[in-house]
Design an enzyme around this catalytic site. Sequence first.
Site, mmCIF file in Angstrom:
data_model
loop_
_atom_site.group_PDB
_atom_site.id
_atom_site.type_symbol
_atom_site.label_atom_id
_atom_site.label_comp_id
_atom_site.label_asym_id
_atom_site.label_seq_id
_atom_site.Cartn_x
_atom_site.Cartn_y
_atom_site.Cartn_z
ATOM 1 N N LYS A 97 31.524 38.753 -12.092
ATOM 2 C CA LYS A 97 32.487 39.303 -11.705
ATOM 3 C C LYS A 97 33.216 40.340 -12.551
ATOM 4 O O LYS A 97 33.636 41.364 -12.559
ATOM 5 C CB LYS A 97 33.808 38.647 -11.076
ATOM 6 N N GLU A 121 27.606 39.362 -3.709
ATOM 7 C CA GLU A 121 28.391 38.511 -3.247
ATOM 8 C C GLU A 121 29.290 37.632 -3.769
ATOM 9 O O GLU A 121 30.583 37.339 -3.767
ATOM 10 C CB GLU A 121 28.161 38.194 -1.824
ATOM 11 N N VAL A 124 32.600 37.556 -6.081
ATOM 12 C CA VAL A 124 34.140 37.833 -5.321
ATOM 13 C C VAL A 124 34.297 36.500 -4.913
ATOM 14 O O VAL A 124 35.643 35.927 -5.161
ATOM 15 C CB VAL A 124 34.120 39.024 -4.391
ATOM 16 N N GLY A 126 32.945 33.380 -4.033
ATOM 17 C CA GLY A 126 32.604 31.993 -3.846
ATOM 18 C C GLY A 126 31.736 31.753 -2.578
ATOM 19 O O GLY A 126 30.866 32.712 -2.271
ATOM 20 N N ILE A 128 32.842 32.438 0.439
ATOM 21 C CA ILE A 128 33.424 33.338 1.408
ATOM 22 C C ILE A 128 32.608 34.734 1.388
ATOM 23 O O ILE A 128 32.613 35.378 0.460
ATOM 24 C CB ILE A 128 34.655 33.444 1.419
ATOM 25 N N ASP A 193 40.293 36.940 -13.877
ATOM 26 C CA ASP A 193 39.038 37.052 -12.673
ATOM 27 C C ASP A 193 39.189 37.344 -11.555
ATOM 28 O O ASP A 193 38.638 38.122 -10.851
ATOM 29 C CB ASP A 193 38.881 35.370 -12.893
ATOM 30 N N LYS A 197 37.918 40.644 -9.214
ATOM 31 C CA LYS A 197 37.558 40.636 -7.807
ATOM 32 C C LYS A 197 38.185 41.442 -6.897
ATOM 33 O O LYS A 197 37.900 42.008 -6.015
ATOM 34 C CB LYS A 197 37.754 39.048 -7.296
ATOM 35 N N GLY A 294 32.614 25.955 -8.042
ATOM 36 C CA GLY A 294 31.664 24.819 -7.864
ATOM 37 C C GLY A 294 30.132 25.336 -8.104
ATOM 38 O O GLY A 294 29.895 26.536 -7.447
#
Length: 325
Positions: A97, A121, A124, A126, A128, A193, A197, A294
């Site tokens: 990111k 993807e 941004v 995780g 989702i 961070d 995003k 994670g």
Amino acid sequence: MKTAKKIGLFGFGTVGKGFYENLKKHPHLPAKIEKVCVKRLDLPRIGHELYFTNNPDELLEDPNLDIIVELIDDAEAAKVFVEKALNNGKAVISANKKMIGESLAEIDLWHQAFQPNFLYEAAVGGGIPIVHAIDGFFRDQDITQIRGILNGSSNYILTQMQQQNWSYEQALKDAQKKGFAERNPSLDVSGMDAAYKLSILAYHAFGQVPSMKSFEIESIEDVTSDDIKKAKSKRRKIKPIATLVKGSDGISCAIKPEAVGPNDEFYSVDFENNAVSVETLVSGRHVAVGKGAGSLPTGSSVLEDLKRLLQGYSYQVSKRVKTVA
């Protein structure tokens, strides 16, 4: 059966291992990791048959590799690898990111200039699929606001500070132990961070790259025990909220801890979970919640990008208006 696409993987840390483990669970996918580039070859790597190298060109210059998956934490090196891979005709997936958020003006040109697809993807939301949703379902709707918890590490730390009455230092150490925060957590806890995003979301939602200098950014390190007590006395929780609003005078972006009440859509989003709310003039408000930190959640997002690449998907940033330096 389709001929399997050959993958070159940069990085075998938390996300890289998560991607590898997720890919192993989908043997039906016509894709296989052929080579992995890492900084250190002397580390023990047990339980797999992968080929490791510390020479980036073994991947970037290999004509047999179709896809480069970039999952390293060095933004400068990542940019070099991604651009070179695209120039060499390879499709690319990235989760970096910082690199993407700082390079959107160039990435806009990459999307227009290179035939190989470039997807990100995992950079941004995780777990989702928010970039995919904005680029697809919301593409022809007028988005007025995007609001979210975009950093699972910060949310986890604040949750533990409030539920366990832990100090910031205790909560951070616990987050690091569980793999939700990096050894150097400054990017997460400072709000930067989430700022990167938010820039990516602004580009996809509005076709614009707002200046990072205009962002209102506050660190969760500034949240005190008194702040938490005050919020609790009012039945509120402190959450790391990122907000992107399109107004008549342009785009405003803010990332800061906010005390939210029980009626707020993010009140019950705790621990390492992320959440995103998209407000549109056409279909109203949409809220999505998922794991934001994670190995496996982020690795699964990389895997979803791989599936899209295999289907020939590419971003359609149709609302590209202008790029603000």
